[in-house]
Scaffold this motif. Structure first.
Motif, PDB file in Angstrom:
ATOM      1  N   HIS A  25       0.065   3.176  -3.542  1.00 38.16           N
ATOM      2  CA  HIS A  25       1.287   4.290  -4.000  1.00 38.16           C
ATOM      3  C   HIS A  25       0.567   5.780  -4.026  1.00 38.16           C
ATOM      4  O   HIS A  25      -0.689   5.974  -3.909  1.00 38.16           O
ATOM      5  CB  HIS A  25       1.881   3.962  -5.252  1.00 38.16           C
ATOM      6  N   TYR A  39       5.724   3.710  -4.199  1.00 35.00           N
ATOM      7  CA  TYR A  39       5.023   2.435  -3.566  1.00 35.00           C
ATOM      8  C   TYR A  39       5.618   2.171  -1.868  1.00 35.00           C
ATOM      9  O   TYR A  39       6.577   1.387  -2.037  1.00 35.00           O
ATOM     10  CB  TYR A  39       5.394   1.093  -4.793  1.00 35.00           C
ATOM     11  N   LEU A  41       4.543   0.660   0.478  1.00 31.24           N
ATOM     12  CA  LEU A  41       4.163  -0.545   1.338  1.00 31.24           C
ATOM     13  C   LEU A  41       5.457  -1.439   1.111  1.00 31.24           C
ATOM     14  O   LEU A  41       5.812  -2.462   1.849  1.00 31.24           O
ATOM     15  CB  LEU A  41       3.121  -1.503   0.979  1.00 31.24           C
ATOM     16  N   GLN A  42       6.324  -1.372   0.246  1.00 32.77           N
ATOM     17  CA  GLN A  42       7.353  -2.041  -0.235  1.00 32.77           C
ATOM     18  C   GLN A  42       8.409  -1.831   0.918  1.00 32.77           C
ATOM     19  O   GLN A  42       8.379  -0.747   1.419  1.00 32.77           O
ATOM     20  CB  GLN A  42       7.948  -1.894  -1.602  1.00 32.77           C
ATOM     21  N   GLU A  43       9.271  -2.667   1.205  1.00 36.19           N
ATOM     22  CA  GLU A  43      10.612  -2.462   2.318  1.00 36.19           C
ATOM     23  C   GLU A  43      11.716  -2.765   1.454  1.00 36.19           C
ATOM     24  O   GLU A  43      12.093  -3.715   1.272  1.00 36.19           O
ATOM     25  CB  GLU A  43      10.502  -3.595   3.430  1.00 36.19           C
ATOM     26  N   PRO A  45      10.569   1.607   0.824  1.00 37.91           N
ATOM     27  CA  PRO A  45       9.469   2.157  -0.445  1.00 37.91           C
ATOM     28  C   PRO A  45      10.316   2.262  -1.604  1.00 37.91           C
ATOM     29  O   PRO A  45      11.728   2.488  -1.789  1.00 37.91           O
ATOM     30  CB  PRO A  45       9.218   3.444   0.273  1.00 37.91           C
ATOM     31  N   SER A  68       8.138   8.292   3.657  1.00 45.37           N
ATOM     32  CA  SER A  68       7.338   7.185   3.473  1.00 45.37           C
ATOM     33  C   SER A  68       7.268   6.085   4.267  1.00 45.37           C
ATOM     34  O   SER A  68       6.386   5.409   4.681  1.00 45.37           O
ATOM     35  CB  SER A  68       7.436   6.551   1.795  1.00 45.37           C
ATOM     36  N   ARG A  72       4.200   4.764   7.020  1.00 45.98           N
ATOM     37  CA  ARG A  72       3.692   4.025   6.207  1.00 45.98           C
ATOM     38  C   ARG A  72       2.225   3.525   6.625  1.00 45.98           C
ATOM     39  O   ARG A  72       1.231   3.521   5.776  1.00 45.98           O
ATOM     40  CB  ARG A  72       4.416   2.754   6.087  1.00 45.98           C
ATOM     41  N   ALA A  73       2.045   3.434   7.764  1.00 50.07           N
ATOM     42  CA  ALA A  73       0.505   3.269   8.299  1.00 50.07           C
ATOM     43  C   ALA A  73      -0.319   4.312   8.054  1.00 50.07           C
ATOM     44  O   ALA A  73      -1.523   4.076   7.585  1.00 50.07           O
ATOM     45  CB  ALA A  73       0.573   2.901   9.947  1.00 50.07           C
ATOM     46  N   PHE A  76      -1.004   4.219   4.200  1.00 44.75           N
ATOM     47  CA  PHE A  76      -1.994   3.087   3.757  1.00 44.75           C
ATOM     48  C   PHE A  76      -3.425   3.585   4.215  1.00 44.75           C
ATOM     49  O   PHE A  76      -4.380   3.261   3.490  1.00 44.75           O
ATOM     50  CB  PHE A  76      -1.551   1.957   4.591  1.00 44.75           C
ATOM     51  N   TRP A  79      -4.657   6.009   1.558  1.00 42.60           N
ATOM     52  CA  TRP A  79      -4.874   5.099   0.551  1.00 42.60           C
ATOM     53  C   TRP A  79      -6.270   4.641   0.274  1.00 42.60           C
ATOM     54  O   TRP A  79      -6.874   4.700  -0.546  1.00 42.60           O
ATOM     55  CB  TRP A  79      -3.612   4.013   0.314  1.00 42.60           C
TER      56      TRP A  79
END
Length: 86
Positions: A25, A39, A41-43, A45, A68, A72-73, A76, A79
């Motif tokens: 996140h 967060y 990576l959630q679908e 977000p 986000s 996303r990639a 990540f 992160w």
């Protein structure tokens, strides 16, 4: 602490805490007003309000979530780098 580089949103800070807990996140906020965790990576977000002295604009949250999902990639990768920098 590292700044999110995948995207920016005027008037809003976006950052990662080095060595932060999972799941992946980032934090978004306005100093002394509000902060949320996103967060990504959630679908789709998912936001979580960390604190809010002032109301968090639904329009701003929708834009953060949209960006986000689009980045996303990249988020990540950022992160993972932020966690390796502990």
């Amino acid at each position: 602490m590292g700044r999110v580089r995948a995207f920016h949103l005027a008037g809003c800070g976006l950052w990662f805490h080095t060595g932060d807990h999972g799941p992946p996140h980032f934090h978004a906020g306005v100093a002394d007003a509000w902060e949320i965790r996103v967060y990504f990576l959630q679908e789709p977000p998912e936001p979580e309000v960390k604190f809010a002295v002032k109301r968090v604009s639904a329009k701003v949250v929708r834009e953060i979530l949209k960006l986000s999902a689009e980045h996303r990639a990249e988020l990540f990768e950022e992160w993972e780098r932020s966690q390796a920098d502990e």
